[in-house]
Motif scaffolding. Structure first.
Motif, short mmCIF file in Angstrom:
data_model
loop_
_atom_site.label_atom_id
_atom_site.label_comp_id
_atom_site.label_asym_id
_atom_site.label_seq_id
_atom_site.Cartn_x
_atom_site.Cartn_y
_atom_site.Cartn_z
N GLN A 260 -8.82 11.64 -11.82
CA GLN A 260 -10.15 11.08 -11.58
C GLN A 260 -10.19 10.29 -10.27
N PRO A 261 -11.36 10.20 -9.61
CA PRO A 261 -11.45 9.46 -8.35
C PRO A 261 -10.96 8.02 -8.44
N ASP A 262 -11.12 7.40 -9.63
CA ASP A 262 -10.71 6.00 -9.76
C ASP A 262 -9.24 5.84 -10.13
N ASP A 263 -8.52 6.96 -10.30
CA ASP A 263 -7.09 6.88 -10.62
C ASP A 263 -6.31 6.33 -9.43
N LEU A 264 -5.18 5.71 -9.73
CA LEU A 264 -4.33 5.12 -8.70
C LEU A 264 -3.69 6.23 -7.85
N LEU A 265 -4.01 6.23 -6.57
CA LEU A 265 -3.45 7.22 -5.65
C LEU A 265 -2.15 6.72 -5.05
N THR A 266 -2.16 5.47 -4.61
CA THR A 266 -1.00 4.99 -3.86
C THR A 266 -0.81 3.50 -4.08
N LEU A 267 0.42 3.08 -3.96
CA LEU A 267 0.80 1.69 -4.10
C LEU A 267 1.47 1.31 -2.78
N ILE A 268 0.79 0.50 -1.97
CA ILE A 268 1.30 0.18 -0.63
C ILE A 268 1.73 -1.28 -0.61
N TYR A 269 3.00 -1.49 -0.34
CA TYR A 269 3.53 -2.85 -0.31
C TYR A 269 3.35 -3.43 1.09
N THR A 270 2.52 -4.47 1.17
CA THR A 270 2.28 -5.11 2.46
C THR A 270 3.39 -6.09 2.71
N SER A 271 3.94 -6.01 3.91
CA SER A 271 5.12 -6.82 4.23
C SER A 271 4.80 -8.30 4.19
N GLY A 272 3.61 -8.66 4.65
CA GLY A 272 3.24 -10.07 4.65
C GLY A 272 4.10 -10.88 5.60
N THR A 273 3.65 -12.06 5.93
CA THR A 273 4.42 -12.91 6.84
C THR A 273 5.22 -13.95 6.07
N THR A 274 5.06 -14.00 4.75
CA THR A 274 5.87 -14.90 3.92
C THR A 274 6.12 -14.23 2.57
N GLY A 275 7.26 -14.56 1.96
CA GLY A 275 7.51 -14.15 0.58
C GLY A 275 7.72 -12.66 0.38
N ASN A 276 7.84 -12.25 -0.90
CA ASN A 276 8.04 -10.84 -1.24
C ASN A 276 6.78 -10.04 -0.97
N PRO A 277 6.93 -8.75 -0.65
CA PRO A 277 5.74 -7.92 -0.42
C PRO A 277 4.92 -7.75 -1.69
N LYS A 278 3.61 -7.56 -1.49
CA LYS A 278 2.70 -7.35 -2.63
C LYS A 278 2.28 -5.89 -2.65
N GLY A 279 2.22 -5.30 -3.85
CA GLY A 279 1.81 -3.90 -4.00
C GLY A 279 0.30 -3.79 -4.09
N VAL A 280 -0.31 -3.22 -3.05
CA VAL A 280 -1.76 -3.04 -3.04
C VAL A 280 -2.10 -1.72 -3.73
N MET A 281 -2.91 -1.80 -4.78
CA MET A 281 -3.28 -0.61 -5.56
C MET A 281 -4.55 0.02 -4.98
N LEU A 282 -4.42 1.24 -4.47
CA LEU A 282 -5.57 1.95 -3.91
C LEU A 282 -5.80 3.25 -4.68
#
Length: 587
Positions: A169-191
């Motif tokens: 479905q269009p609303d299903d999770l396509l990709t999980l992109i971990y943003t490196s960020g400038t501090t701390g552990n990366p966060k997984g952005v759900m798109l």
């Protein structure tokens, strides 16, 4: 054809404009194309191969590779079975890989080459990722090659994919992109599929290329900017050619003759610096003509007709000087799309003057990514701003100046981090970008700083470090810079000289120091950078002016952990690494 899921892009291209060179990469010194039909067939084999390994809907599959056709074959193949891709930078550490593999629950990995395979082997030790689920794009001793997965796929039936694709479905999770960020552990952005495709639809009106055009791709596909633009290229029938590496871009541009490419500002700065360095090598009339043309270019303004005399001179400069710039970039280039950071206005001015239109845009991983982009036509392009909003995009400026946005492109949230998601997306659905901005002339969005990077001096005045840094980095003698001074009386700065340019200056001015370490301590060099700082301070209010500087001998890099993979400074780490130096500025 209704493109509702990412893999519909292939069926759409097959139906509307099947290409003989949908994707092309260099193999043994020659560009080898894959047709749209071949891309679809091999994508199907990837899907069937993954199914044979026991992978299913919602499973996570990592992709770690520089750009090549296999990257997209893996991407579409994962999506067709309803699984989720987890693209990762080849440049991050083993610890980062281990963290992301664990946090995402990765079950299989695609990896480019031997060097990365060794990192993945180390990162997967002790994790629940079977070694037989790791495939390499290059042939690597002891590893399963990509062709083995395709061979597994050949044992399956393409007809079995029909129901699996229909279930996505269009609303299903396509990709999980971990943003490196400038501090701390990366966060997984759900798109979701729709997050990215809604951004493609809303950006379509800005696309100045079509089915007769080629694009050169070299920005990492694991970054949302290049990924979304790739989908957009394919929807519009643009052929995609991959650069061999960042070092071969100049050669690849001349070989491919692309109409378009995307870039980050740092790369465009390097192109400009190389061109100017060649200008300095000229002598006599050629030298004078080059810098006459460059001065004209630096005055260019998309929003203002500067009259008959300027336009006549510019036309002459294009015939005599700028035509050589266009040839060096392949001879067919119509525009460059810049994103991922603030572009120095002088670069946009000069390239526009040279007949190469720069479309600077703005967005975040969390917004899939585009929020605004400068247009291909001059009337829709304001140098120094990031352009009008794309279609179906809402933006408002909060009371503290922060840019808030709402659209179908805004992420589903941060993976496994509901509290961070609630911080980023408020109850009314507005995503808080963390950027400070304003609208100019009613329609052009302008970014003035990062909210989290602003700091106060002890006098209570706010400092926007990026504004100062971007201005001073316009100087060819400054490679990198970071403004410091939180809770101090005044702003200071750590500066890393552009050592190639500095060494040329040193030779002309009788400086005997030769190494980086010697140069940053030389009295004449220190005076030079002190004077440069005073010169740039004239652009800023009294409390914003940099009062003291320190020159550092070593560049900040991704490998040293001081830069993100998108070449943003990690302020916290650089501050920690230079604690004594910074304290010395305020003694």
């Amino acid at each position: 054809m209704d493109v509702r899921r990412s893999f519909d892009i292939l069926a759409n291209q097959l139906e509307k404009f099947p290409k003989s060179d949908a994707l092309a990469a260099k193999i043994d010194g020659q560009y080898m194309p894959l047709s749209t039909q071949q891309v679809q067939e091999q994508t199907d084999l990837v899907s069937l191969g993954l199914l044979s390994l026991g992978l299913k809907k919602d499973d996570k599959v990592a992709i770690i590779s520089m750009n090549r056709p296999e990257w997209l074959l893996a991407d579409f193949g994962i999506a067709q079975i309803g699984a989720t891709s987890v693209p990762m930078y080849p440049s991050i550490t083993v610890e980062d890989y281990k963290y992301i593999f664990t946090d995402a629950g990765v079950r299989a990995v695609f990896v480019a080459d031997e060097k990365l395979y060794e990192k993945v082997k180390e990162a997967t030790a002790g994790l629940d990722i079977p070694p037989q689920n790791v495939f390499t794009f290059d042939k690597v001793a002891g590893a399963r090659h990509f062709s083995e997965l395709l061979a597994l796929g050949k044992q399956g039936k393409v007809a079995d994919l029909v129901s699996l694709k229909a279930a996505v479905q269009p609303d299903d999770l396509l990709t999980l992109i971990y943003t490196s960020g400038t501090t701390g552990n990366p966060k997984g952005v759900m798109l979701s599929h729709d997050n990215l495709l809604s951004n493609c639809r809303s950006s379509s009106a800005a696309v100045p290329v079509g089915a007769n055009d080629k694009a050169l791709s070299f920005l990492p596909l694991c970054h949302i900017f290049e990924r979304m633009v790739t989908y957009l290229y394919m929807i519009h029938g643009v052929s995609i050619y991959y650069a061999e590496s960042m070092e071969t871009i100049a050669d690849n541009l001349r070989e491919v003759h692309p109409s378009i490419f995307t870039t980050v500002p740092r790369l465009l700065e390097k192109v400009y610096d190389r061109i100017v360095a060649k200008g300095h090598e000229q002598t006599g009339i050629k030298h004078k003509l080059f810098f006459w043309a460059l001065d004209l270019g630096l005055k260019y303004d998309t929003q203002k007709d500067q009259g008959f005399l300027y336009n006549t001179e510019l036309a002459l400069a294009n015939k005599l000087i700028f035509n050589k710039w266009r040839e060096a970039l392949g001879g067919s280039l119509r525009c460059i799309v810049s994103g991922g950071g603030a572009l120095q206005p002088r670069l946009a001015r000069v390239f526009w003057a040279a007949g190469i239109r720069v479309m600077e845009g703005y967005g975040l991983t969390e917004t899939s990514p585009v929020i605004a982009v400068n247009g291909y036509e001059a009337k829709d392009n304001m140098i120094g701003a990031v352009g009008p909003l794309i279609e179906n995009m809402e933006v408002k400026i909060a009371a503290d100046g922060e840019i808030l946005t709402k659209s179908a492109s805004v992420m589903k949230g941060y993976y496994n981090k509901p509290e961070l998601t609630a911080e980023a997306i408020d109850q009314d659905g507005w995503f808080h970008t963390g950027d400070i901005g304003e609208f100019v002339n009613g329609r052009f969005l302008k970014i003035t700083d990062r909210k989290k990077e602003m700091f106060k001096t002890s006098g209570g005045k706010y400092i926007a470090p990026q504004v100062i840094e971007n201005k001073m980095k316009e100087d060819p003698l400054i490679e990198q810079m970071m403004v410091v001074g939180a809770d101090q009386k005044f702003p200071g700065a750590l500066i890393i000289p552009a050592f190639d340019e500095l060494k040329k200056w040193a030779t002309k001015h009788g400086v005997t120091a030769t190494t980086n370490e010697e140069l940053v301590k030389d009295e004449k060099v220190l005076h030079l950078y002190h004077d440069l700082t005073l010169q740039y301070n004239k652009s800023f209010a009294q409390w914003e002016q940099v009062k003291k500087i320190v020159l550092l001998p070593e560049q900040w890099t991704v490998e040293t952990g001081e830069m993100t993979p998108t070449m943003k400074v990690k302020r916290k780490i650089i501050t920690e690494n230079n604690k004594a130096v910074i304290e010395g500025l305020y003694k």
